[in-house]
Design a protein around this motif. Sequence first.
Motif, short mmCIF file in Angstrom:
data_model
loop_
_atom_site.label_atom_id
_atom_site.label_comp_id
_atom_site.label_asym_id
_atom_site.label_seq_id
_atom_site.Cartn_x
_atom_site.Cartn_y
_atom_site.Cartn_z
N UNK A 265 8.68 6.33 3.76
CA UNK A 265 9.88 5.96 3.02
C UNK A 265 9.46 4.91 2.00
N UNK A 266 9.71 5.18 0.73
CA UNK A 266 9.19 4.29 -0.32
C UNK A 266 10.26 3.96 -1.33
N UNK A 267 10.34 2.69 -1.72
CA UNK A 267 11.18 2.23 -2.81
C UNK A 267 10.26 1.93 -3.99
N UNK A 268 10.28 2.74 -5.05
CA UNK A 268 9.35 2.53 -6.16
C UNK A 268 9.72 1.27 -6.95
N UNK A 269 8.71 0.66 -7.54
CA UNK A 269 8.94 -0.58 -8.28
C UNK A 269 9.36 -0.33 -9.70
N UNK A 270 10.52 0.26 -9.88
CA UNK A 270 11.00 0.56 -11.24
C UNK A 270 11.66 -0.63 -11.90
N UNK A 271 11.96 -1.69 -11.12
CA UNK A 271 12.66 -2.84 -11.68
C UNK A 271 11.70 -3.97 -11.98
N UNK A 272 11.72 -4.41 -13.21
CA UNK A 272 11.01 -5.63 -13.61
C UNK A 272 9.53 -5.59 -13.26
N UNK A 273 8.93 -4.41 -13.28
CA UNK A 273 7.50 -4.29 -13.03
C UNK A 273 7.07 -4.59 -11.62
N UNK A 274 7.97 -4.52 -10.65
CA UNK A 274 7.61 -4.81 -9.27
C UNK A 274 6.72 -3.71 -8.71
N UNK A 276 5.55 -0.96 -5.90
CA UNK A 276 6.30 -0.13 -4.95
C UNK A 276 6.26 -0.72 -3.54
N UNK A 277 7.34 -0.47 -2.82
CA UNK A 277 7.44 -0.95 -1.44
C UNK A 277 7.52 0.25 -0.52
N UNK A 278 6.46 0.51 0.26
CA UNK A 278 6.43 1.67 1.13
C UNK A 278 6.31 1.27 2.58
N UNK A 279 6.76 2.15 3.47
CA UNK A 279 6.67 1.88 4.89
C UNK A 279 6.72 3.20 5.65
N UNK A 280 6.23 3.18 6.87
CA UNK A 280 6.28 4.34 7.75
C UNK A 280 7.01 3.92 9.01
N UNK A 281 8.33 4.05 9.03
CA UNK A 281 9.14 3.56 10.14
C UNK A 281 9.10 4.48 11.35
N UNK A 282 9.51 3.99 12.51
CA UNK A 282 9.72 4.89 13.65
C UNK A 282 10.88 5.82 13.35
N UNK A 283 10.87 7.00 13.98
CA UNK A 283 11.96 7.93 13.70
C UNK A 283 12.19 8.87 14.88
N UNK A 284 13.38 9.47 14.88
CA UNK A 284 13.76 10.50 15.83
C UNK A 284 13.61 11.86 15.14
N UNK A 285 13.10 12.84 15.87
CA UNK A 285 12.83 14.14 15.28
C UNK A 285 13.49 15.23 16.13
N UNK A 286 14.05 16.24 15.46
CA UNK A 286 14.61 17.40 16.16
C UNK A 286 14.07 18.66 15.51
#
Length: 385
Positions: A265-274, A276-286
């Motif tokens: 899950x990633x939030x790209x750094x489109x604002x003010x040259x920031x 990107x902020x990425x992470x691989x969180x725990x999740x539930x799968x079906x």
Amino acid sequence: MSLSGLLMRACILGFLLFIPALDASAQTRMTVAEAEALFGNLHGDALAARLRTADFSERVSNARLTQWQSSIADQKTRELLRATADLSAFLPPPASDIPDAAPPDAAAQQAILARARAYTAELRPRLPNFTAQRTTTHYELASRDQLEQEERSMQLAHMTRARIGYTSLGAWSHDQHWFKLGISWSTVTYTGGQETRSAESSSSRQLPLSEHGLSSSGEFGSILSLLDRDAAHGSIAWHHWENGPRGLLAVFRCSVPKDQSHFEVEIPGTLLGMSPSGRTPPYQCEIAVDPTDGSIFRIAMRVDEDPDQAVITGVVVEYAPVTIGGRVFVCPVHSVGVYSTREATGKHSSPSQYHRFINDVTFTQYHLFGSESRIIPDTPTKAQP
């Protein structure tokens, strides 16, 4: 097997819309049976008003949603129903939709999972080279304060006051509003086991300030390989039977811890040259599997980071038999992606709320890749992993 992962991006979008004062309202939990009765008793404005605050407590299947929409004349009401039903994609189906069949024994369950892993491993050589059209309808659920905050952020980032043509679909609560952001189209090309996508064209006539708030990829392969990469290391267990296009589907659920997760899950750094902020969180799968050959007809992944289970971040992909070049293959036909972010709601000290971006994606117009039988290399080449 390598995993390119599923990429979900949430970026701040800029716009300033006037939203009239809204009457206080509250979401109403609604079962599928209650919705069926609603469509039989209400029509027109009365139906739209009732649906505007609906919050489904059970999964609305795509087939059932299509039937409901066919009885609604107003386009905005149909769109509102679609967006609301998309949020139900992560929920269990109605009890009436679950077949009354005995669960398989432990040995049969392991055999089904083994077939599913073999199916995933053989996906690349089995699928032909093809193209398909990807159509994405973008929705957003936000408060007025959140919209104003987005506009201020984008003004700082882009130094512009241009507006985006978002269509209001009505109030969901006293301070949150549904919006249809627009529709975009692209062509997916699948060659040599790799998925690529053309640049998107959009229905919006306004100047776009940024990409839409959410995008996802991997429906043609990498999301399925999570079965090998993640679920094999998590806790996976039998859950129930469901009806599928070719008969019963075996549904398994698994829990993947953070240290085993490859769901990006990633939030790209489109604002003010920031950055990107990425992470691989725990999740539930079906996972819904055809028990006879291991083909996968539904996979749902939901981020497991917030104790409030009403808040969703995740993706659901539905597969079905599709004819390509005169042969039938199981391919993606529909997916729903939801990204929820908690943020302050303006200059006042009001409580934080969840801001949601929703994508409803359909895959159509499958065709064999036209030049696949005409390209003859001079020397043998090795397929790339």
